[in-house]
Design an enzyme around this catalytic site. Structure first.
Site, PDB file in Angstrom:
ATOM      1  N   PHE A 144      44.854  69.166  67.211  1.00 44.24           N
ATOM      2  CA  PHE A 144      43.860  68.208  66.892  1.00 44.24           C
ATOM      3  C   PHE A 144      43.746  67.873  65.543  1.00 44.24           C
ATOM      4  CE2 PHE A 144      39.166  67.082  66.728  1.00 44.24           C
ATOM      5  CZ  PHE A 144      39.460  65.880  67.417  1.00 44.24           C
TER       6      PHE A 144
ATOM      7  N   HIS B  19      37.429  15.809  25.093  1.00 46.17           N
ATOM      8  CA  HIS B  19      38.608  16.439  24.746  1.00 46.17           C
ATOM      9  C   HIS B  19      39.793  15.480  24.806  1.00 46.17           C
ATOM     10  CE1 HIS B  19      37.195  20.537  25.522  1.00 46.17           C
ATOM     11  NE2 HIS B  19      36.883  20.349  26.836  1.00 46.17           N
TER      12      HIS B  19
ATOM     13  N   HIS C 122      32.214  15.254  28.895  1.00 43.56           N
ATOM     14  CA  HIS C 122      32.938  16.278  28.345  1.00 43.56           C
ATOM     15  C   HIS C 122      34.368  16.149  28.216  1.00 43.56           C
ATOM     16  CE1 HIS C 122      33.024  20.643  28.012  1.00 43.56           C
ATOM     17  NE2 HIS C 122      34.467  20.612  28.097  1.00 43.56           N
ATOM     18  N   GLU C 123      35.082  15.844  29.418  1.00 45.04           N
ATOM     19  CA  GLU C 123      36.513  15.718  29.601  1.00 45.04           C
ATOM     20  C   GLU C 123      36.731  14.681  28.716  1.00 45.04           C
ATOM     21  OE1 GLU C 123      38.116  17.950  30.473  1.00 45.04           O
ATOM     22  OE2 GLU C 123      36.217  19.047  31.709  1.00 45.04           O
TER      23      GLU C 123
ATOM     24  N   ASP D 173      35.720  27.091  26.663  1.00 51.96           N
ATOM     25  CA  ASP D 173      36.299  26.285  25.576  1.00 51.96           C
ATOM     26  C   ASP D 173      35.983  26.969  24.283  1.00 51.96           C
ATOM     27  OD1 ASP D 173      37.136  24.144  27.133  1.00 51.96           O
ATOM     28  OD2 ASP D 173      35.598  22.833  26.678  1.00 51.96           O
TER      29      ASP D 173
ATOM     30  N   PHE E 176      45.612  74.254  70.405  1.00 53.87           N
ATOM     31  CA  PHE E 176      44.953  72.817  70.776  1.00 53.87           C
ATOM     32  C   PHE E 176      44.299  72.434  69.434  1.00 53.87           C
ATOM     33  CE2 PHE E 176      41.173  70.388  71.776  1.00 53.87           C
ATOM     34  CZ  PHE E 176      41.825  69.360  72.337  1.00 53.87           C
TER      35      PHE E 176
HETATM   36 ZN    ZN Z   1      36.023  21.580  27.980  1.00 58.82          ZN
END
Ligand code: ZN
Ligand code: ADP
Ligand code: MG
Length: 643
Positions: free
Chosen positions: A153, A454, A450-451, A526, A149
């Site tokens: 087990f 770019h 910021h964008e 960046d 057993f």
């Molecule tokens: Zn940027």
């Protein structure tokens, strides 16, 4: 179709343990139980038999006493509480005595004279009843039962891991049998990759018709290495070769060879090759072979004995089988530069097939393949999508198609429209939109400028990619983005393009610095990307005047020739020179950007203000703004003149 050998048939047909069949722990218990029951029934059967043989008349104790006094009894056998009585005339009867009292005492109480008793042969025998057996065997059986057993087990406890120990050395290869129509992939399912397919057609031919090649003494390559960026269809193509040739396909990933214990990988390799040879003609496919096939003895990635043994075993197996065994080993990697040279020498993986990122025409074909089971609206234009997805791999395009279908379904439409496809391009490139991510007014303004920075730099510089879209809706990990797409597919990049790319990346940084007179953590990515690019120009591509035509680093960004991490091939002095050159490139780029921003400040303000208002500007509107400010948008023709 050829019959598969037995062992292989077994893999295909047996259910995995735990799902069907009897799990090992349960079977073990069942057997122990059965043995116990058989044993017990044998014992009781025996005692029954030994009892029933004396199915005789029973007399009372007092009657027995009278018979003894009369002198009719010749012998008495005592078995436990039972008395077996033999009479002078040969008759046999049985009787019972009181438990726990001696028979002589009982007889004394019945007033039997000692003389009468003396004539009787009294014999005491051991009890043979069930209880007697049980009582005498229990001290042996119980501990055994307990141990059984206990083992059961334990075995249940460790079934997940421990039972696996018995199948450790077996390969974990998945098999796609040639009869499996559902999983069958052919060259038709692979778009593009024309050269690769051409190269592999020869292998298909051999697997289909080996005799033709063997008769003429041709040596067919044993090993084929598929190289290419992730998602370019290496795995798919390997399966297609098997599908075209109609042979068994054993696939395993390099990392599956490696376990915690030394020697397991090697034994799995052996097992895998044995299986494949029995199933020949067959293809063994080792995916991501760089997991085991790295240069040995470098100590990179933890100099690992197990990995080296596995690799050695692969080499041994590759050398060990003959061309006429009709087993071909294919392997895939996206890091051919880290592979051990021993793998690549002639006679091993000497056939190398490179998969490139798909060009425009291939992208359209891939899109068509994945559009097969999807209903499209009339406006869907896959050619246009192919045009707008340069740099996408086959896997990206697959994902794009899927996203588009999901979008359409989410909006309860039954057909996929062009708009779904276009939205999916950005989703695949940048991650899902995060509309819930609300920017504060200040952040919104900063992101917009910021964008716009770019975007303006990208529009003014001649070698930068034109802008397709500007957005300040955050996506994935970015707060805003400028989507730039090259006008056409490129294989080579020039120094001028690199310099303009660096400048575009600095656009956001310079705007924050010169207009807001402060810096945020926004441009950090960046800066990382552009600095890395500048460094590659100096150390890899020979694009710096001072350093001259020297490549100091390998393609993977690691030093050449498998040196350990941190081993530099150049002196401290050269290192300092590199740093100075990188700084120079970055600073010159910044100067250039500062000038552009100053010059086009009006256009920048217009774009930023519009962005704050509508959050997203598409190419058409963006170009209109450019024109009103005297900037000429780039057209396909212009670029062709410039390059
Ligand atoms: Zn940027
Ligand atoms: P790899 O092994 O090179 O990383 P996969 O072969 O796993 O890439 O490709 C992932 C998925 O991308 C494929 O299952 C398939 O759906 C799609 N895919 C990739 N390349 C192509 C192709 N040339 N033609 C069709 N589908 C492709
Ligand atoms: Mg793969």
């Amino acid at each position: 179709m050829k019959e598969l050998p037995k062992k292989i048939r077994k893999i295909i047909t047996t259910k995995p343990p735990g799902k069907g069949g009897v799990p090992p722990g349960r079977a073990f218990l069942g057997q122990g139980f059965l043995a116990l029951i058989i044993f017990l029934s044998l014992v009781s059967l025996y005692s029954l038999v030994s009892d029933s043989s004396k199915a005789v008349e029973e007399v009372s104790l007092s009657a027995l006493a009278q018979e003894i006094t009369a002198g009719n009894v010749s012998a008495i056998t005592i078995v436990g509480d039972k008395l077996e009585i033999t009479f002078l005339d040969g008759k046999e009867k049985i009787s019972k005595k009181e438990a726990g009292t001696a028979l002589t005492t009982t007889f004394k109480n019945y007033n039997i004279s000692p003389e009468a008793l003396a004539t009787i042969n009294i014999e005491v025998k051991n009890d043979r009843g069930f209880l007697y057996w049980f009582a005498s065997l229990a001290p042996i059986i119980l501990p055994i039962a307990f141990i059984v057993f206990f083992l059961w087990f334990l075995s249940r406890q460790v079934k997940g891991a421990g039972m696996q120990a018995f199948s450790f050395g077996q390969s974990k290869a998945r098999l796609i049998s040639p009869d499996d129509k559902n999983q069958r992939v052919t060259f038709k399912d692979v778009a593009g990759c024309r050269e690769a397919k051409e190269e592999l057609r020869e292998i298909v031919d051999f697997l289909k018709n080996p005799k033709k090649f063997l008769d003429i003494g041709a040596r067919i390559p044993k090993g084929i290495l598929l190289m290419g960026a992730p998602g370019t269809g290496k795995t798919l193509l390997a399966r297609a070769v098997a599908g075209e040739a109609g042979v068994s396909f054993f696939s395993i990933s390099g990392s599956e060879f490696v376990e915690m214990f030394v020697g397991v990988g090697a034994s799995r390799v052996r097992d895998l090759f044995d299986l494949a040879k029995k199933a020949a003609p067959a293809i063994i496919f080792v995916d991501e072979i760089d997991a085991v096939g790295r240069v040995r003895g470098t100590g990179v990635g933890g100099g690992n004995d197990e990995r080296e043994q596995t690799l050695n075993q692969i080499l041994v197996e590759l050398d060990g089988f003959e061309p006429n065994e009709k087993v071909i080993v294919m392997a895939a990697t996206n890091r051919p530069d880290v592979l051990d040279p021993a793998l690549l020498r002639p006679g091993r993986f000497d056939r190398r097939v490179t998969l490139d990122l798909p060009d425009r025409r291939d992208r359209e074909e891939i899109l068509l393949i994945h559009a097969r089971q999807k209903p499209f609206a009339e406006d869907a234009n896959l050619a246009l999508i192919a045009e707008r997805t340069p740099g996408f791999s086959g896997a990206d395009l697959y994902s794009l198609m899927n996203e588009a279908a999901i979008l359409a379904a989410r909006e309860n439409r039954t057909k996929v429209s062009q708009f779904d496809l276009i939205r999916s391009i950005e989703k695949v490139m940048l991650g899902p939109e995060r509309k819930s991510h609300i920017l504060s007014q200040k952040e919104k303004e900063l992101t917009a400028f910021h964008e716009a920075g770019h975007a303006i730099v990208a529009s003014v510089l001649p070698y930068a990619d034109p802008v397709h879209k500007i957005s300040i809706i955050s996506r994935g990990r970015v707060a805003g983005y400028v989507l730039k797409l090259p006008l056409e597919d490129r294989r080579l990049q020039s120094k001028k393009e690199f310099l303009d790319d660096i400048a575009v990346a600095l656009g956001g940084y310079v705007v924050e610095k010169t207009i807001f007179h402060d810096l945020t953590t926004g441009p950090s990515n960046d800066l990382q990307v552009s600095t890395a690019l500048a460094r590659d120009m100096v150390t890899k591509y020979g694009m710096s005047e001072k350093m001259g035509p020297i490549a100091l680093e390998g393609a993977g960004g690691k030093p050449l020739f498998g040196l350990g991490v941190g081993d530099k091939e150049y002196s401290e002095r050269v290192g300092a020179l590199i740093d100075a050159e990188v700084a120079k490139i970055m600073n010159e780029a910044m100067k250039k950007v500062e000038k552009i921003i100053k010059e086009h400040r009006k256009a920048l303000d217009t774009i930023a203000t519009r962005l704050i208002e509508v959050e997203t500007i598409e190419q058409k509107e963006f170009e209109e703004i450019l024109i009103t400010h005297g900037i000429v948008p780039k057209k396909k023709k212009d670029i062709e003149h410039q390059v």
